[in-house]
Design a protein around this motif. Structure first.
Motif, PDB file in Angstrom:
ATOM      1  N   MET A  91     -71.298-114.804 -40.110  1.00 64.38           N
ATOM      2  CA  MET A  91     -70.963-115.843 -39.125  1.00 64.38           C
ATOM      3  C   MET A  91     -70.309-117.041 -39.802  1.00 64.38           C
ATOM      4  N   LYS A  92     -69.309-117.591 -39.151  1.00 68.02           N
ATOM      5  CA  LYS A  92     -68.659-118.795 -39.662  1.00 68.02           C
ATOM      6  C   LYS A  92     -69.576-120.003 -39.543  1.00 68.02           C
ATOM      7  N   ALA A  93     -70.230-120.132 -38.408  1.00 69.92           N
ATOM      8  CA  ALA A  93     -71.189-121.212 -38.198  1.00 69.92           C
ATOM      9  C   ALA A  93     -72.003-120.862 -36.972  1.00 69.92           C
ATOM     10  N   ASP A  94     -73.278-121.229 -36.988  1.00 71.87           N
ATOM     11  CA  ASP A  94     -74.127-120.952 -35.843  1.00 71.87           C
ATOM     12  C   ASP A  94     -74.382-122.243 -35.093  1.00 71.87           C
ATOM     13  N   GLU A  95     -75.214-122.194 -34.081  1.00 71.55           N
ATOM     14  CA  GLU A  95     -75.401-123.360 -33.222  1.00 71.55           C
ATOM     15  C   GLU A  95     -76.029-124.541 -33.952  1.00 71.55           C
ATOM     16  N   ASP A  96     -76.706-124.286 -35.079  1.00 71.64           N
ATOM     17  CA  ASP A  96     -77.249-125.384 -35.867  1.00 71.64           C
ATOM     18  C   ASP A  96     -76.242-125.896 -36.890  1.00 71.64           C
ATOM     19  N   GLY A  97     -75.068-125.258 -36.931  1.00 70.03           N
ATOM     20  CA  GLY A  97     -74.019-125.765 -37.787  1.00 70.03           C
ATOM     21  C   GLY A  97     -73.942-125.137 -39.161  1.00 70.03           C
ATOM     22  N   TYR A  98     -74.705-124.094 -39.462  1.00 61.94           N
ATOM     23  CA  TYR A  98     -74.711-123.528 -40.797  1.00 61.94           C
ATOM     24  C   TYR A  98     -73.841-122.281 -40.877  1.00 61.94           C
ATOM     25  N   PRO A  99     -72.941-122.193 -41.852  1.00 62.04           N
ATOM     26  CA  PRO A  99     -72.183-120.953 -42.041  1.00 62.04           C
ATOM     27  C   PRO A  99     -73.107-119.858 -42.562  1.00 62.04           C
ATOM     28  N   GLY A 100     -72.743-118.594 -42.311  1.00 62.15           N
ATOM     29  CA  GLY A 100     -73.620-117.487 -42.640  1.00 62.15           C
ATOM     30  C   GLY A 100     -73.989-117.380 -44.094  1.00 62.15           C
ATOM     31  N   TRP A 101     -73.053-117.686 -44.995  1.00 59.61           N
ATOM     32  CA  TRP A 101     -73.343-117.557 -46.420  1.00 59.61           C
ATOM     33  C   TRP A 101     -74.491-118.467 -46.863  1.00 59.61           C
ATOM     34  N   VAL A 220     -86.249-139.165 -42.398  1.00 59.86           N
ATOM     35  CA  VAL A 220     -85.442-139.201 -43.611  1.00 59.86           C
ATOM     36  C   VAL A 220     -86.156-138.568 -44.797  1.00 59.86           C
ATOM     37  N   ARG A 221     -87.471-138.657 -44.840  1.00 61.12           N
ATOM     38  CA  ARG A 221     -88.200-138.092 -45.980  1.00 61.12           C
ATOM     39  C   ARG A 221     -88.218-136.574 -45.940  1.00 61.12           C
ATOM     40  N   ASN A 222     -88.005-135.995 -44.775  1.00 62.24           N
ATOM     41  CA  ASN A 222     -88.013-134.537 -44.643  1.00 62.24           C
ATOM     42  C   ASN A 222     -86.612-133.941 -44.627  1.00 62.24           C
ATOM     43  N   ASN A 223     -85.600-134.779 -44.759  1.00 63.57           N
ATOM     44  CA  ASN A 223     -84.218-134.300 -44.783  1.00 63.57           C
ATOM     45  C   ASN A 223     -83.709-134.238 -46.214  1.00 63.57           C
ATOM     46  N   VAL A 224     -82.702-133.417 -46.412  1.00 60.34           N
ATOM     47  CA  VAL A 224     -82.042-133.340 -47.717  1.00 60.34           C
ATOM     48  C   VAL A 224     -80.567-133.645 -47.521  1.00 60.34           C
ATOM     49  N   LEU A 225     -79.958-134.225 -48.539  1.00 61.21           N
ATOM     50  CA  LEU A 225     -78.535-134.532 -48.465  1.00 61.21           C
ATOM     51  C   LEU A 225     -77.736-133.243 -48.403  1.00 61.21           C
ATOM     52  N   SER A 226     -76.634-133.293 -47.693  1.00 61.04           N
ATOM     53  CA  SER A 226     -75.767-132.121 -47.565  1.00 61.04           C
ATOM     54  C   SER A 226     -74.323-132.561 -47.736  1.00 61.04           C
ATOM     55  N   ASP A 227     -73.556-131.791 -48.521  1.00 56.66           N
ATOM     56  CA  ASP A 227     -72.171-132.204 -48.768  1.00 56.66           C
ATOM     57  C   ASP A 227     -71.215-131.716 -47.693  1.00 56.66           C
ATOM     58  N   TYR A 228     -71.742-131.148 -46.613  1.00 57.31           N
ATOM     59  CA  TYR A 228     -70.915-130.826 -45.460  1.00 57.31           C
ATOM     60  C   TYR A 228     -71.800-130.815 -44.218  1.00 57.31           C
ATOM     61  N   GLN A 229     -71.168-131.010 -43.060  1.00 58.11           N
ATOM     62  CA  GLN A 229     -71.865-130.906 -41.783  1.00 58.11           C
ATOM     63  C   GLN A 229     -70.949-130.195 -40.794  1.00 58.11           C
ATOM     64  N   MET A 230     -71.559-129.398 -39.930  1.00 57.70           N
ATOM     65  CA  MET A 230     -70.802-128.720 -38.889  1.00 57.70           C
ATOM     66  C   MET A 230     -71.020-129.465 -37.569  1.00 57.70           C
ATOM     67  N   PRO A 231     -70.028-129.472 -36.672  1.00 58.17           N
ATOM     68  CA  PRO A 231     -70.125-130.261 -35.432  1.00 58.17           C
ATOM     69  C   PRO A 231     -71.372-129.987 -34.607  1.00 58.17           C
ATOM     70  N   ALA A 232     -71.688-128.687 -34.388  1.00 52.40           N
ATOM     71  CA  ALA A 232     -72.807-128.361 -33.506  1.00 52.40           C
ATOM     72  C   ALA A 232     -74.127-128.868 -34.030  1.00 52.40           C
TER      73      ALA A 232
END
Length: 558
Positions: A91-101, A220-232
């Motif tokens: 999958m390119k991206a799912d509803e939570d915004g994550y690509p399959g890889w 914020v304490r339970n999140n991790v930084l991400s170098d990309y985000q998907m719209p959904a």
């Protein structure tokens, strides 16, 4: 047997509304998985996911495949795990915004799929995922490069000063954008990156100026930084009404990604991120400098409040859903709110900040005549934005946003701070503390007591506990300044401040006439000012603000 009869009846009841029922059934599966304590519980959850896939094959999404594959792996049903994992990985991206890889080579993949690691199919999946990741980041960079593409913009430092002021004010190097959504890499420091997502109006026109609304996420304490985000990942779910009304009102949305160390609440390491992201966006998007706003939920709402208290200069107004109105990195100098505004949307069943404290806070706001409003929604817990009943609250945000503009040159300023990094507010800047001085009589701390707090007990029931807490902490000594101007005359009072700069604009004064500056009743300056081209250019480079342009700055030691 009784479980399967009950499950069948449950499925029959759902055969009414298509996609909504797929969501309902997978949500039930997710809740079953959360509550599972053994393999039987995991099997029940997997059965629910598989029933959803069978009944609604056209609605199958990445999240469902992901949860089903993890459950099957946990149950050591490897064939079934790969049955769901292989299409998920493509999958390119799912509803939570994550690509399959990302599911195959992401941070948690080895723990979630530990029972698949020795299967030859896993190695094949990993090799494919690595290739897909390379293609993904190559495409992402091309999109980001296009986002930052503009016309050439340059100014001549030797240009006539009045003309240079006009050139800066009317600069417009903007180009059309090919996409509506852009994930932008953001450098936190030399070793750390995160990202922000920009959602543009569909009809974005680089010739027009647009309002901007930052939305700060919670937890914020339970999140991790991400170098990309998907719209959904940002535009649906709890943020669905932000997206709806931003599109209706032609407002640009920005969703930064924070984490435990770098965020907008605590510690202070990531507090620079939102103003710096805004500066980057202003370089390539035609932003209305007087219509930039911040909103958020939970920790994000506390972040919005913190920018109001510590660094509001670039923003016009602030909003918070289920806010804890306190600065967690220093003192909460509540009179700073008088420089801007805040609207809080609270609920009566909120464990994060209790109703009685909100009542006391609202009364304090009335006492100091702040531009503050609170809307209380009864019958809702802390996660209020999850509910459809939150839509009118989001409408309130956009109604306020439409009518509100920043005044870049307010006639009156009051500012208190305890960290020299935040000694700036509009036309007063570079304030330096001198806390060895005695405080002025008007320099007093405002606070109140919180006596009751809502808490969930071991049965997940909301109970009220008696507490004895100060609403605000003051771990360091502070300095404070009060300043007004009218008719070429500035009157400034200071307390525990060593020095500061007074910035001037032709929107505030007539540069051809003398100005007078009184500090603590004494005349410190009486004369004309000159245009400072270097200051004008440096100021614009630092904040890309085309409305709040300083032509001269006077520095004073008190």
């Amino acid at each position: 047997m009784r479980y399967y009869i009950t499950l069948s009846l449950f499925l029959v009841c759902l055969l009414v509304n298509g996609q909504e029922n797929y969501s309902t059934l997978t949500q039930k599966a997710l809740e079953t998985m959360w509550k599972a304590k053994d393999e039987a519980g995991y099997q029940k959850a997997l059965d629910l996911y598989e029933s959803a896939f069978k009944i609604y094959p056209d609605s199958i999404d990445g999240t469902g495949l992901y949860k089903a594959s993890v459950l099957a792996s946990e149950l050591k049903n490897t064939d079934k795990a790969f049955k769901y994992l292989i299409p998920l990985s493509k999958m390119k991206a799912d509803e939570d915004g994550y690509p399959g890889w990302d599911y195959v080579i992401g941070e948690s993949s080895k723990s979630e799929y530990k029972n698949l690691l020795d299967d030859p199919r896993w190695k094949t999946l990993v090799q494919s995922a690595v290739r897909e990741k390379e293609f993904f980041y190559k495409d992402l960079k091309e999109i980001q490069d296009e986002f930052f593409r503009t016309k050439a913009l340059s100014f001549d430092e030797h240009e006539n000063a009045v003309k240079l002021y006009s050139q800066i004010k009317n600069s417009s190097p903007y180009l059309p954008k090919k996409q509506q959504n852009y994930s932008v890499l953001f450098k936190v420091n030399d070793s750390t990156n995160t990202s922000y997502l920009v959602h543009l109006p569909k009809d974005y026109d680089p010739g027009n100026k647009y309002p901007v609304l930052f939305f700060l996420h919670g937890a914020v304490r339970n999140n991790v930084l991400s170098d990309y985000q998907m719209p959904a990942e940002n535009l649906g779910g709890w943020n669905r009404f932000y997206t709806k009304y931003a599109d209706l009102n032609h407002v640009i949305l920005v969703f930064p990604k924070g984490g435990k160390k770098y965020n907008w609440m605590t510690p202070d390491d990531g507090f620079f991120m939102i103003p710096e992201m805004l500066k980057q966006i202003k370089k390539t998007i035609n932003v209305d400098d007087n219509k930039v706003f911040i909103s958020g939920h939970s920790n994000g709402a506390t972040g919005s409040f913190s920018y109001l208290m510590k660094q509001p200069g670039s923003f016009a107004g602030f909003y918070g859903f289920n806010t804890f109105p306190k600065v967690f990195t220093g003192g909460t100098f509540i009179e700073n709110i008088k420089n801007r505004s805040f609207i809080n949307f609270s609920t009566d069943q909120d464990y994060y900040y209790p109703p009685n404290a909100n009542d006391a806070f609202t009364q304090l706001m009335k006492d100091i005549k702040a531009d503050y409003k609170e809307q209380r929604y009864n019958g809702f817990p802390h996660w209020f934005p999850q509910f459809d009943e939150s839509e009118p609250a989001v409408q309130t945000v956009f109604n306020d946003l439409k009518s509100r503009r920043r005044n870049p040159f307010p006639k009156e300023i009051t500012w208190e701070y305890d960290d020299n990094n935040y000694g700036n507010i509009d036309w007063i800047s570079d304030m330096k503390l001198d806390t060895l001085q005695p405080k002025a009589r008007w320099h007093k701390a405002l606070n109140f007591k919180i006596t009751k707090w809502l808490q969930y007990d071991k049965n997940d029931s909301l109970i009220t506990e008696n507490v004895n807490k100060n609403a605000f902490d003051f771990p360091r000594k502070s300095g404070k300044i009060k300043a007004i101007y009218a008719d070429q005359v500035f009157k400034i009072e200071t307390s525990c401040i060593q020095s500061f700069s007074l910035n001037l604009s032709p929107e505030m004064i007539n540069p051809d006439k003398k100005i007078k500056v009184f500090i603590n009743g004494k005349l410190y300056f009486n004369g004309k000012i000159k245009y400072d081209r270097k200051l004008m250019l440096r100021n614009f480079e630092n904040n890309r603000d085309r409305e709040q342009i300083w032509i001269s700055s006077l520095h004073f030691k008190v």
